[in-house]
Design an enzyme around this catalytic site. Sequence first.
Site, PDB file in Angstrom:
ATOM      1  N   LYS A  11       4.102 -26.293 -14.522  1.00  0.00           N
ATOM      2  CA  LYS A  11       2.841 -26.795 -15.095  1.00  0.00           C
ATOM      3  C   LYS A  11       1.895 -25.641 -15.337  1.00  0.00           C
ATOM      4  O   LYS A  11       1.999 -24.590 -14.691  1.00  0.00           O
ATOM      5  CB  LYS A  11       2.184 -27.839 -14.182  1.00  0.00           C
ATOM      6  CG  LYS A  11       1.697 -27.338 -12.801  1.00  0.00           C
ATOM      7  CD  LYS A  11       0.305 -26.740 -12.777  1.00  0.00           C
ATOM      8  CE  LYS A  11      -0.102 -26.252 -11.397  1.00  0.00           C
ATOM      9  NZ  LYS A  11      -1.214 -25.290 -11.376  1.00  0.00           N
ATOM     10  N   ASP A 138      -0.032 -30.593  -5.962  1.00  0.00           N
ATOM     11  CA  ASP A 138       0.402 -30.618  -7.367  1.00  0.00           C
ATOM     12  C   ASP A 138       1.622 -31.511  -7.587  1.00  0.00           C
ATOM     13  O   ASP A 138       2.058 -31.693  -8.728  1.00  0.00           O
ATOM     14  CB  ASP A 138       0.757 -29.193  -7.840  1.00  0.00           C
ATOM     15  CG  ASP A 138      -0.489 -28.324  -7.993  1.00  0.00           C
ATOM     16  OD1 ASP A 138      -1.583 -28.884  -8.186  1.00  0.00           O
ATOM     17  OD2 ASP A 138      -0.352 -27.092  -7.914  1.00  0.00           O
TER      18      ASP A 138
END
Length: 285
Positions: A11, A138
């Site tokens: 990401k 995350d």
Amino acid sequence: MTTLYEGAFAKVNLTLDVLGKREDGYHDLKSVMQTLSIRDDIEIDVGTGKPWKLLCDKEGIPTDERNLAWKAARVYCDAMKKDPNGLEIRITKRIPSEAGMGGGSADAAAVLRALNRHFGEPLSVMALAELGAQVGSDVPFCVMCGTAMVEGRGERLRKLPDLPECFFVVVKPDFSCSTAELYKKLDETEIAKRPDHQAMESALLAGDLGKIAENIWNVFDPLVTAEHLEMNYIKSIFNSYGAVAFQMTGSGSAVYAIVPSFEYAAVICNMLRENYPQVFIGKPV
Ligand code: C5P
């Protein structure tokens, strides 16, 4: 014995704002996160008949309970009342570590997705993301993938429209940043500029890459750039060869450029490879 295969996608933070310190010592954040095609590969043998184990092809990555993929397997098996013995998890690592690209979280999310698929999808994606919050901040986003507004410590997710067609060049400089120290430093600093999330959401809704580029902003970037001037060198190469935006991701130290065409992305990549062994090209996925 069955073998499961799952991609673990990196990401980047298109925006990152730190809103304040919480009572638990963590910080609330608000961030538009984006999954990239840059990936690790996860293979899981189920039913080996041996105690469970984790292997990684890259040296220096822990293969015990410190590894988020391991923690994810344990959290999933605990929640679903399964025995983790008989699992062998193998990680082929490509996502650089200590980069702000969520490599460990991506591996953990891939383990959650793979195990959930193997057991017949008993948990929805959102339930799996909620479980992921027990593994790391995350992980919920990495379970969901795509483009999303992420809030709280990372457990509140809202899907956003996909990015228009573009390419990402990501460079991982040699130095690394301590996430904890950066949060501490931010607490002691007046944040001069914050991302405009309303403008970013409008730009995403309109599919306007120029406006998206204008609204890329990470509050950690100025802190790290001020201490590591090579960030400016990398950004100057991005700027000279057609990038529409460039920014550090997460708490660093990887820095990315958004480039409208593959040809320019390849040129930037070649320019930077002279000095940086860890340069990647990816697409939003
Ligand atoms: O999530 P990670 O383990 O990388 O975080 C490292 C440290 O960064 C935490 O121990 C905490 O001090 C700080 N942190 C924070 N707020 C967050 C995420 C991390 O204060 N949302």
